[in-house]
Motif scaffolding. Structure first.
Motif, PDB file in Angstrom:
ATOM      1  N   SER A   1     -20.209  44.590  61.243  1.00  0.00           N
ATOM      2  CA  SER A   1     -19.783  46.316  60.235  1.00  0.00           C
ATOM      3  C   SER A   1     -18.605  45.437  59.046  1.00  0.00           C
ATOM      4  O   SER A   1     -18.685  46.154  57.699  1.00  0.00           O
ATOM      5  N   SER A   2     -18.219  44.340  58.982  1.00  0.00           N
ATOM      6  CA  SER A   2     -17.899  43.192  58.337  1.00  0.00           C
ATOM      7  C   SER A   2     -17.654  41.930  57.966  1.00  0.00           C
ATOM      8  O   SER A   2     -18.610  41.252  58.714  1.00  0.00           O
TER       9      SER A   2
ATOM     10  N   ASP B   1     -26.142  47.874  58.644  1.00  0.00           N
ATOM     11  CA  ASP B   1     -24.583  48.653  59.164  1.00  0.00           C
ATOM     12  C   ASP B   1     -23.599  48.641  58.476  1.00  0.00           C
ATOM     13  O   ASP B   1     -22.317  48.943  59.081  1.00  0.00           O
TER      14      ASP B   1
ATOM     15  N   GLU C   1     -19.609  47.662  56.748  1.00  0.00           N
ATOM     16  CA  GLU C   1     -18.688  48.809  56.765  1.00  0.00           C
ATOM     17  C   GLU C   1     -17.627  48.043  55.142  1.00  0.00           C
ATOM     18  O   GLU C   1     -17.240  48.591  54.691  1.00  0.00           O
ATOM     19  N   LYS C   2     -17.191  46.486  55.388  1.00  0.00           N
ATOM     20  CA  LYS C   2     -16.322  46.320  54.031  1.00  0.00           C
ATOM     21  C   LYS C   2     -17.046  44.913  54.636  1.00  0.00           C
ATOM     22  O   LYS C   2     -17.467  43.929  54.976  1.00  0.00           O
TER      23      LYS C   2
ATOM     24  N   ALA D   1     -26.799  47.782  51.856  1.00  0.00           N
ATOM     25  CA  ALA D   1     -25.644  47.968  52.375  1.00  0.00           C
ATOM     26  C   ALA D   1     -25.133  49.503  51.750  1.00  0.00           C
ATOM     27  O   ALA D   1     -23.820  49.883  51.992  1.00  0.00           O
TER      28      ALA D   1
ATOM     29  N   LYS E   1     -24.368  52.074  53.611  1.00  0.00           N
ATOM     30  CA  LYS E   1     -22.989  52.312  54.335  1.00  0.00           C
ATOM     31  C   LYS E   1     -21.555  52.101  54.298  1.00  0.00           C
ATOM     32  O   LYS E   1     -20.529  51.915  54.769  1.00  0.00           O
ATOM     33  N   LEU E   2     -21.787  51.153  52.985  1.00  0.00           N
ATOM     34  CA  LEU E   2     -20.170  50.304  52.875  1.00  0.00           C
ATOM     35  C   LEU E   2     -18.875  51.055  52.571  1.00  0.00           C
ATOM     36  O   LEU E   2     -19.135  51.948  51.387  1.00  0.00           O
ATOM     37  N   ARG E   3     -17.943  50.761  53.253  1.00  0.00           N
ATOM     38  CA  ARG E   3     -17.002  52.046  53.100  1.00  0.00           C
ATOM     39  C   ARG E   3     -16.096  51.232  52.185  1.00  0.00           C
ATOM     40  O   ARG E   3     -15.190  51.881  51.817  1.00  0.00           O
ATOM     41  N   GLU E   4     -16.235  49.838  52.694  1.00  0.00           N
ATOM     42  CA  GLU E   4     -14.870  48.915  51.372  1.00  0.00           C
ATOM     43  C   GLU E   4     -15.246  47.720  51.021  1.00  0.00           C
ATOM     44  O   GLU E   4     -16.045  46.696  51.871  1.00  0.00           O
TER      45      GLU E   4
ATOM     46  N   HIS F   1     -23.348  53.170  46.032  1.00  0.00           N
ATOM     47  CA  HIS F   1     -22.212  53.037  47.604  1.00  0.00           C
ATOM     48  C   HIS F   1     -21.296  54.727  47.389  1.00  0.00           C
ATOM     49  O   HIS F   1     -20.197  54.204  46.892  1.00  0.00           O
TER      50      HIS F   1
ATOM     51  N   GLU G   1     -14.422  54.271  50.449  1.00  0.00           N
ATOM     52  CA  GLU G   1     -13.266  54.628  50.347  1.00  0.00           C
ATOM     53  C   GLU G   1     -12.100  54.028  50.172  1.00  0.00           C
ATOM     54  O   GLU G   1     -11.014  54.366  50.021  1.00  0.00           O
TER      55      GLU G   1
END
Length: 953
Positions: A128-129, A151, A153-154, A171, A173-176, A197, A201
């Motif tokens: 996830s990171s 998957d 995310e960071k 990625a 779904k990358l959020r950060e 992306h 967030e």
């Protein structure tokens, strides 16, 4: 013949070349070469980490497994039932937990070992990171990781070669995204990343982020990232109103905005971003603070504001704290305009916190973190997390900028602030705070007293256990930053002692075995600094020699700073006799010679040669000196390095020759390889006023050792070695003119050299040294040199007029007599001359003895010359001859037995008795001769048993 100066570590660590200014490489990338898998020897917590293998270019290489799976180290492995011998019997959840203890690179390595582990390693829960800061992040690295990042995310990185590198992770779904050192990033590159992306967030681009990004990129971010909550960008030239209003329009969830180190920001537009809770504008230059106060005070949700390192004034701060009902915290560290307003009273804003240099910063923060300022921590909230993050950034920036006028703040709150932040639940905060602590401990312009106070403060407030905890973490970024801080802390003797006593040596040796170059490098630096003091014993006891040798063997020489630190630590350890033998047994001489030959990093060369010099400094107790001479090309390499352009390398090379030339075989080999001429050339270069004190001393020392052979002594005189030695004899530095006097003493044994010393006005230089030097050894050596010059052996080669020479001789003898008179006052002389009792002679011996002379070892020819001098017509020469023999035969000294043996074997005691009874002998000479006879009687039993040491060199 002359003193063996043993190369040792300065007790106070004053040699700044040995202090490690902790830095990381500019690119921060792992360029380590492929190395063999090894397991920790000490069984420390470090064994929990998989020891990764990497290619020459620093990219991840698949392969390897955690050390506890490979070795069966049950202490490091997750606890299972004792009957479970096969790892394949472990449950899925337990094995998944094993993977969580590893970093992402090691997870990939472990997953490559079999199908079952590959399935576990691909679990989305583990990926996830991704933290890529320690590695080169380019297209190929991204492609190799892409199949695990569906998957993701960071992601964090340091340096981005291209947008494709980030896009190729696939990625979606990358959020950060958090990146640093992106100087080449442009609007087009950033737009390409953002467009792929849309779930983003958080976007943070700082510390080295380029100024090529414009407001157009901000508008694209706003349009493409509707879920954006946090935006931090640095070093923009202009942040326009249009760009900020675009964020307000398209990003309704945006609550945390930071524009750092920018030139212009539209203050009024920021007041339109009604979703803002946290705003950071640190170090922004052109701000309209009146407009800012009016606009930002109306933001309905603004809770935290950071205006540190700006020109904000007290009026703006007052209006904001008064007008904004939601504002709780204003951080205004190092704001000169605000701090210089003596009438400003921050205490009148009840329930609101102002963090400033003049305010009670620590108590203010405590009120936010703790309930009623007690030890019970308040539940963590977004405000506290935001404040920790901003404080850690600002404090780190302040230490790295090394600004003036902050000493009071640092002394009062620095250590406590950093240590508190190092215990944050946010890993980024812990890491920045640890890095900041390392800089805080040893800012480059600090005085020694301020440094000691800071180091003491860190120790006093419990910093060492906190650093150890981070050093034992499986996160390599924590390990390297903690090791860096420990290294700077260890330059303080008391702090180094505390680090050693609390088990720091074993922790650092474990880190030095890391396959991550930055971790190994920082750990080696800490070991280097610890080895300056008594901690060298613990380093040796815990296997430090093998660990440091392993660093030299398994890392490429292109990593010069790592090589320098490992070689520096080995050089310090080599100053101890036992450690020097351990290093020699481990192949240290050959390793250091190879490093000195092949590494182009001058610091590494310098300390490699210093290590050789220290290894060669113990020939009284081991054979390292002779062994180094047998290492292929060792002496040739050292001689070549005396011609280096780097002063430190030349100095250590000359120091190595100084020590190595005490061995007769080495001395002859050095001469054959041109070492005498090279040493003379180096000494001549030292006549430049810009030459360092240590280089002057080492150059003179090399000539002192080489002149142990009369043949080489003649070459030194012929090649022009006497003028620089006479110049160095005038040095303001006591240790320099002492060594120069020793070399001149050796050279003056030859009558041609003696004449050259006279012609170079060396008599005046020696006379001044003989009568006024603060060094007892220098005065003694100068007197002996003058005695050699004027005992009439020079007369056969005199080219000056007899009258001129007679005047010079009278001056030289006066200098010697003045020197002798400093030891014998009239009352002591009269008493001793009337009574030659043992007690009286013992009293005189105690008065005249020079302890430093203990290291001088004379040949049979020199002893013969002093005995012959007792029959010289000059009373002064008789006195100095008897005085010298007295010093060389003092019982229980290092070479007294050797000198006594020479005198017994040649029948000199009889001549001494005749001289002591002669009516023409001066009273001082008679007294000294009586003491010499008494000394010889003390050594007679040993001599009669045949305990003889070889005579001439």
């Amino acid at each position: 013949m002359n003193p063996r100066v043993r190369q040792r570590v300065d007790e106070d660590g004053s040699d700044m070349n040995r202090k490690v200014r902790q830095r990381v490489d500019e690119d921060g990338k792992d360029k380590s070469r492929k190395v063999r898998q090894r397991v920790d020897e000490d069984g420390s917590d470090m064994s929990r980490r998989v020891r990764q293998r990497v290619d020459e270019d620093g990219k991840d290489k698949v392969g390897g497994a955690p050390s506890y799976l490979l070795t069966g180290d049950e202490d490091a492995a997750p606890k299972v039932q004792e009957s479970s011998k096969d790892w394949s019997s472990l449950t899925y959840d337990l094995m998944l937990h094993v993977f969580t203890l590893l970093d992402n690179r090691d997870r990939a390595s472990l997953a490559s070992t079999c199908t079952t582990l590959r399935s576990l390693g691909a679990s989305p829960y583990l990926w996830s990171s991704l933290d890529l800061r320690a590695h080169r992040f380019d297209d190929s690295a991204a492609a190799s990781l892409a199949d695990r990042c569906a998957d993701l995310e960071k992601v964090r990185f340091d340096g981005l070669d291209s947008a494709a590198a980030l896009v190729n992770l696939k990625a979606r779904k990358l959020r950060e995204i958090t990146g640093e050192s992106c100087e080449n990033l442009t609007d087009a590159t950033l737009s390409m990343i953002i467009a792929r992306h849309e779930a983003l967030e958080t976007l943070e681009l700082g510390r080295g982020f380029g100024d090529r990004i414009t407001s157009q990129a901000i508008k694209i971010i706003a349009i493409c990232c509707p879920k954006l909550k946090k935006l931090r960008i640095s070093r923009m030239i202009d942040v326009s109103a249009e760009a900020i209003l675009s964020l307000a329009e398209h990003c309704p969830l945006l609550s945390d905005v930071g524009f750092l180190d920018c030139l212009n920001i539209n203050e009024e537009a920021l007041g339109k971003v009604v979703s803002l809770r946290y705003l950071t504008v640190t170090r922004t230059l052109n701000m309209d603070w009146r407009a800012a106060a009016e606009s930002w005070g109306k933001l309905p949700n603004l809770t935290g504001l950071d205006v540190s390192r700006t020109g904000v004034d007290h009026g703006t701060v007052s209006r904001l704290l008064t007008s904004s009902k939601s504002l709780k915290v204003v951080c205004a560290l190092n704001c000169p305009v605000l701090e210089h307003d003596a009438d400003f009273n921050p205490g009148r804003f009840e329930g609101k916190l102002l963090i400033a240099k003049f305010n009670d910063t620590l108590n203010g923060i405590a009120s936010l973190f703790f309930e009623d300022n007690s030890s019970k921590m308040m539940p963590e909230d977004d405000t506290r997390r935001w404040l920790e993050g901003n404080l850690s950034r600002t404090l780190l920036s302040l230490t790295e900028s090394n600004l003036l006028g902050l000493n009071g703040f640092w002394q009062k709150d620095g250590a406590k602030l950093f240590l508190r932040l190092m215990q944050s639940s946010q890993e980024e905060v812990q890491e920045r705070a640890t890095r900041g602590l390392a800089s805080f401990i040893h800012l480059s312009d600090d005085s020694d007293s301020i440094y000691r106070e800071r180091a003491d403060s860190v120790v006093r407030h419990g910093g060492i256990p906190i650093l150890f905890k981070l050093a034992k973490s499986w996160k390599e970024s924590f390990q390297s930053e903690a090791a860096k801080a420990i290294a700077n802390l260890s330059l303080n003797a008391d702090a180094a002692k505390a680090v050693s006593e609390e088990g720091g040596v074993s922790v650092l040796l474990g880190l030095a075995k890391s396959k991550n170059r930055l971790v190994a490098q920082e750990a080696a630096g800490a070991i280097w600094n610890l080895s300056l003091g008594d901690a060298y014993k613990a380093i040796s006891r815990d296997g430090g020699v093998n660990v440091l040798m392993d660093l030299l063997f398994r890392w490429s020489y292109e990593y010069g700073e790592l090589m320098e630190r490992a070689a520096g630590a080995l050089a310090n350890l080599a100053g101890d006799d036992k450690c020097s033998m351990d290093i020699a047994k481990a192949g240290g001489a050959n390793a250091l010679v190879t490093l000195a030959r092949n590494c182009e990093y001058e610091g590494a060369r310098e300390h490699a040669v210093r290590g050789l010099a220290n290894l060669a400094a113990h020939d009284d107790s081991n054979n390292n000196n002779a062994a180094i001479g047998e290492v292929p090309r060792a002496l040739e390499t050292i001689i070549q390095l005396t011609r280096s352009r780097h002063g430190g390398v030349k100095q250590e090379a000359a120091g190595a020759l100084w020590n190595l030339a005490y061995d007769e075989n080495n001395r002859e080999l050095i001469a054959e390889l041109g070492g005498v001429e090279a040493s003379v050339a180096l000494a001549n270069s030292c006549m430049n006023n810009n030459t360092s004190r240590d280089l002057q001393k080492s150059a003179a020392g090399a000539l002192w050792s080489l002149s142990n052979s009369e043949d080489h002594s003649i070459v030194i005189g012929r090649e022009g070695g006497i003028p620089p030695l006479v110049a160095l004899a005038r040095s303001q530095y006591e240790d320099v003119h002492e060594v120069a006097a020793g070399a001149l003493w050796n050279l003056s044994f030859n009558h041609v050299n003696a004449l050259r010393i006279v012609e170079e006005e060396g008599v005046l230089a020696l006379g001044r040294m003989c009568t006024s030097s603060p060094s007892k050894m220098a005065r003694f050596l100068a007197a002996l040199t003058l005695a050699y010059i004027f005992d009439r052996r020079m007369d056969e080669s005199v080219r000056a007029s007899p009258k001129h020479l007679a005047n010079i001789r009278r001056s030289g003898l006066k200098y010697i007599e003045s020197y002798i008179n400093t030891f014998m006052d009239p009352q002591t002389l009269a008493t001793a001359a009337s009574s030659y009792t043992s007690s009286m002679l013992a009293k005189v011996l105690k008065r005249v003895r020079i302890p430093e002379v203990d290291i001088l070892r004379c040949s049979d020819k020199e002893i013969e010359r002093f005995v012959t001098m007792l029959r010289n017509p000059s009373p002064v020469l008789k006195k100095i001859a008897a005085f010298a023999l007295l010093q060389f035969t003092v019982p229980e000294t290092s070479h007294a037995e050797h000198h006594a043996s020479l005198m017994h074997d040649t029948g000199y005691p009889k001549l001494l008795r005749i001289a002591a009874a002669a009516t023409s002998m001066p009273h001082e000479a008679k007294i000294f001769a009586k003491i010499v006879l008494r000394n010889l009687e003390h050594h007679q039993p040993e001599c009669s048993k045949g305990k003889r040491v070889s005579t001439s060199k």
